[in-house]
Design an enzyme around this catalytic site. Sequence first.
Site, PDB file in Angstrom:
ATOM      1  CG  HIS A 178      -2.061   0.902   1.245  1.00  0.00           C
ATOM      2  ND1 HIS A 178      -2.429   1.681   0.200  1.00  0.00           N
ATOM      3  CD2 HIS A 178      -2.922   1.218   2.244  1.00  0.00           C
ATOM      4  CE1 HIS A 178      -3.458   2.443   0.530  1.00  0.00           C
ATOM      5  NE2 HIS A 178      -3.786   2.188   1.777  1.00  0.00           N
ATOM      6  CG  ASP A 209       2.759   4.085  -4.174  1.00  0.00           C
ATOM      7  OD1 ASP A 209       1.788   3.323  -4.092  1.00  0.00           O
ATOM      8  OD2 ASP A 209       2.914   5.087  -3.454  1.00  0.00           O
ATOM      9  CG  HIS A 220      -4.573   0.482  -8.266  1.00  0.00           C
ATOM     10  ND1 HIS A 220      -5.893   0.458  -7.936  1.00  0.00           N
ATOM     11  CD2 HIS A 220      -3.997   1.399  -7.464  1.00  0.00           C
ATOM     12  CE1 HIS A 220      -6.123   1.335  -6.959  1.00  0.00           C
ATOM     13  NE2 HIS A 220      -4.977   1.921  -6.665  1.00  0.00           N
TER      14      HIS A 220
HETATM   15  C1  SDX Z   1      -1.595   2.027  -3.437  1.00  0.00           C
HETATM   16  O1  SDX Z   1      -6.340   0.603  -3.151  1.00  0.00           O
HETATM   17  C2  SDX Z   1      -5.841   1.805  -3.453  1.00  0.00           C
HETATM   18  O2  SDX Z   1      -6.502   2.658  -3.945  1.00  0.00           O
HETATM   19  C3  SDX Z   1      -4.374   2.001  -3.045  1.00  0.00           C
HETATM   20  C4  SDX Z   1      -3.754   3.312  -3.500  1.00  0.00           C
HETATM   21  C5  SDX Z   1      -4.350   4.492  -2.753  1.00  0.00           C
HETATM   22  O3  SDX Z   1      -4.260   5.616  -3.270  1.00  0.00           O
HETATM   23  O4  SDX Z   1      -4.804   4.300  -1.591  1.00  0.00           O
HETATM   24  O5  SDX Z   1      -3.925   3.490  -4.898  1.00  0.00           O
HETATM   25  C6  SDX Z   1      -2.256   3.348  -3.202  1.00  0.00           C
HETATM   26  O6  SDX Z   1      -1.506   1.235  -2.515  1.00  0.00           O
HETATM   27  C7  SDX Z   1      -1.112   1.701  -4.834  1.00  0.00           C
HETATM   28  C8  SDX Z   1      -0.553   0.250  -4.947  1.00  0.00           C
HETATM   29  C9  SDX Z   1       0.896   0.258  -4.414  1.00  0.00           C
HETATM   30  N1  SDX Z   1       1.401  -1.106  -4.318  1.00  0.00           N
HETATM   31  C10 SDX Z   1       2.353  -1.578  -5.143  1.00  0.00           C
HETATM   32  O7  SDX Z   1       2.828  -0.953  -6.099  1.00  0.00           O
HETATM   33  C11 SDX Z   1       2.852  -2.988  -4.787  1.00  0.00           C
HETATM   34  C12 SDX Z   1       2.921  -3.806  -6.072  1.00  0.00           C
HETATM   35  N2  SDX Z   1       1.553  -4.014  -6.548  1.00  0.00           N
HETATM   36  C13 SDX Z   1       0.932  -5.294  -6.177  1.00  0.00           C
HETATM   37  O8  SDX Z   1       1.286  -5.783  -4.924  1.00  0.00           O
HETATM   38  C14 SDX Z   1      -0.551  -5.351  -6.550  1.00  0.00           C
HETATM   39  O9  SDX Z   1      -0.670  -4.890  -7.825  1.00  0.00           O
HETATM   40  C15 SDX Z   1      -1.572  -4.658  -5.673  1.00  0.00           C
HETATM   41  C16 SDX Z   1      -1.436  -5.032  -4.248  1.00  0.00           C
HETATM   42  C17 SDX Z   1      -1.455  -3.193  -5.816  1.00  0.00           C
HETATM   43  C18 SDX Z   1      -2.961  -5.092  -6.181  1.00  0.00           C
HETATM   44  O10 SDX Z   1      -3.041  -6.430  -5.949  1.00  0.00           O
HETATM   45  P1  SDX Z   1      -4.388  -7.252  -6.328  1.00  0.00           P
HETATM   46  O11 SDX Z   1      -5.462  -6.379  -6.809  1.00  0.00           O
HETATM   47  O12 SDX Z   1      -4.713  -8.129  -5.163  1.00  0.00           O
HETATM   48  O13 SDX Z   1      -3.931  -8.050  -7.560  1.00  0.00           O
HETATM   49  P2  SDX Z   1      -3.299  -9.479  -7.484  1.00  0.00           P
HETATM   50  O14 SDX Z   1      -2.234  -9.501  -6.428  1.00  0.00           O
HETATM   51  O15 SDX Z   1      -4.418 -10.459  -7.394  1.00  0.00           O
HETATM   52  O16 SDX Z   1      -2.556  -9.564  -8.901  1.00  0.00           O
HETATM   53  C19 SDX Z   1      -3.175 -10.130 -10.038  1.00  0.00           C
HETATM   54  C20 SDX Z   1      -2.038 -10.802 -10.793  1.00  0.00           C
HETATM   55  C21 SDX Z   1      -1.279 -11.826  -9.963  1.00  0.00           C
HETATM   56  O17 SDX Z   1      -0.673 -12.715 -10.887  1.00  0.00           O
HETATM   57  P3  SDX Z   1      -1.335 -14.201 -11.109  1.00  0.00           P
HETATM   58  O18 SDX Z   1      -1.596 -14.752  -9.717  1.00  0.00           O
HETATM   59  O19 SDX Z   1      -2.597 -13.923 -11.834  1.00  0.00           O
HETATM   60  O20 SDX Z   1      -0.308 -14.953 -11.878  1.00  0.00           O
HETATM   61  O21 SDX Z   1      -1.063  -9.811 -11.161  1.00  0.00           O
HETATM   62  C22 SDX Z   1       0.175 -10.116 -10.504  1.00  0.00           C
HETATM   63  C23 SDX Z   1      -0.151 -11.043  -9.345  1.00  0.00           C
HETATM   64  O22 SDX Z   1       0.968 -11.859  -9.042  1.00  0.00           O
HETATM   65  N3  SDX Z   1       0.690  -8.837 -10.028  1.00  0.00           N
HETATM   66  C24 SDX Z   1       1.962  -8.462 -10.155  1.00  0.00           C
HETATM   67  C25 SDX Z   1       2.008  -7.159  -9.610  1.00  0.00           C
HETATM   68  N4  SDX Z   1       0.789  -6.805  -9.178  1.00  0.00           N
HETATM   69  C26 SDX Z   1      -0.018  -7.851  -9.420  1.00  0.00           C
HETATM   70  N5  SDX Z   1       3.044  -9.091 -10.680  1.00  0.00           N
HETATM   71  C27 SDX Z   1       4.202  -8.395 -10.646  1.00  0.00           C
HETATM   72  N6  SDX Z   1       4.336  -7.143 -10.156  1.00  0.00           N
HETATM   73  C28 SDX Z   1       3.260  -6.500  -9.628  1.00  0.00           C
HETATM   74  N7  SDX Z   1       3.400  -5.271  -9.146  1.00  0.00           N
END
Ligand code: SDX
Length: 443
Positions: free
Chosen positions: A283, A378, A322
Amino acid sequence: MSTETTSGQVSGNGASGNQSLTVTDNRTGKTFELPITDGTVKAMDFRQMKAADDDFGLMTYDPAFTNTASCRSAVTFIDGDAGILEYRGYPIEQLAEKSTYVEVAYLLIHGELPTQPQLDKWVHDITVHTFVHENVKSFMQGFRHDAHPMGMLCGSVGALSTFYPDANDIKDPINRNIQTIRLLAKMPTLAAFAYRHGMGQPYVYPDNDLDYPGNFLNMMYKMTELKYQPDPRLARALDILFILHADHEQNCSTSAVRSVGSSQVDPYSAVTAGIAALYGPLHGGANEAVLRMLQRIGSKDKVREFIDGVKAGNEKLMGFGHRVYKNFDPRATIIKKAVDDVFEVTGVNPLLEIALELEKIALEDEYFVSRKLYPNVDFYSGLIYEALGLPTSMFPVMFAIPRTSGWVAQWLEMVQDPEQKIARPRQIYTGDRTRDYVGMGSR
Ligand code: SDX
């Protein structure tokens, strides 16, 4: 006319046709009509569906609330597919270009852009509440010299509830207003104190002659000069970052504020829950993780190897992806422009070249395209914070400062929402049942 969106539903009279679900419970053959309201059905409407008379009834199961609306809110609208973000209906692009963070905080909290007299009073009230009780300084001295500033912010904001015991009276609108002002006014002060503590430098008191971002830079960077003069270009870049981070509907930290606040605790304690949630690397901690990732990659020619590691599942590409945006995060696009403005003052950060290469390769790669992974808020913000001379541990703190206005706006909406009560989810029990106690000799 309501339009369906990927992140949530816009209330309205909806599409034509019968707004209901017909559900047949095949265990009993019974059929139920569930009304559809604002693109949702009520989870409680499933409780009537029982396999037997003494059955509890059906629940809905939604770990991490990926498809569950927890509230009605008029604060922020997101359309994840279209990459749209609006605060109280105003597009983020226009607010970032034409407004200030303090004015946006007023908009989020009061629902309308302020008139000049309203804005003047708002700025005055916030300005004269930027000091914290002197005891907070000694409280902060208790942290280790290398304490993470997010941990210090969590502790010190929670401590504020002990300095304002009347804040528990959350039903009183006048009381809610003064606590709102205090939280907005004191968050930069506590953040700057946490930074100065880590640097081993004396705390700098607020300067009421400066505006919100300028005063924050003053409390962060003033040394021996009689009066700190913030660079207006850096102050403006910071103000834009604050606007972009102010609110984002029901994200993890806002959901924590609403849930904790639903117990009718004071707003300082509820906001402390938000800070704790934001601290997480998935996050608000992502901006810190992005910089560490760029530093670890080290050079542009190592990017392809890193991307291969991400695709192999060894790690995530921090700053990408996201839960809601399945398109560009509009904030990332705006921040990317602000990066150039800051680098005009500070000089180009060599990590930018690595970030641009990462973005270029990822946006062309099937792994990211198929998963709709785009740069989020971010991905670039850390480059600005580093250019401002901030240590990476301060990056999530820079997120918490402006998000305070969103947390408070959402908390105010929740405490006044007649549909809300104490949050208490259910569970699917997977453990053992009714076991007899086993004495030590028989274990
Ligand atoms: C913020 O919610 C908000 O609004 C948050 C925010 C706000 O203003 O409050 O926007 C701020 O928190 C932005 C997000 C910052 N976090 C990151 O950058 C960390 C990296 N991102 C991931 O951890 C992820 O994308 C999340 C946590 C942001 C979202 O995760 P989800 O919605 O639960 O998606 P998921 O984990 O189910 O991913 C779907 C697929 C998966 O692959 P498969 O299982 O289908 O093979 O996409 C992959 C994930 O492994 N994936 C990624 C990835 N993000 C998702 N693979 C590599 N790198 C990534 N960053």
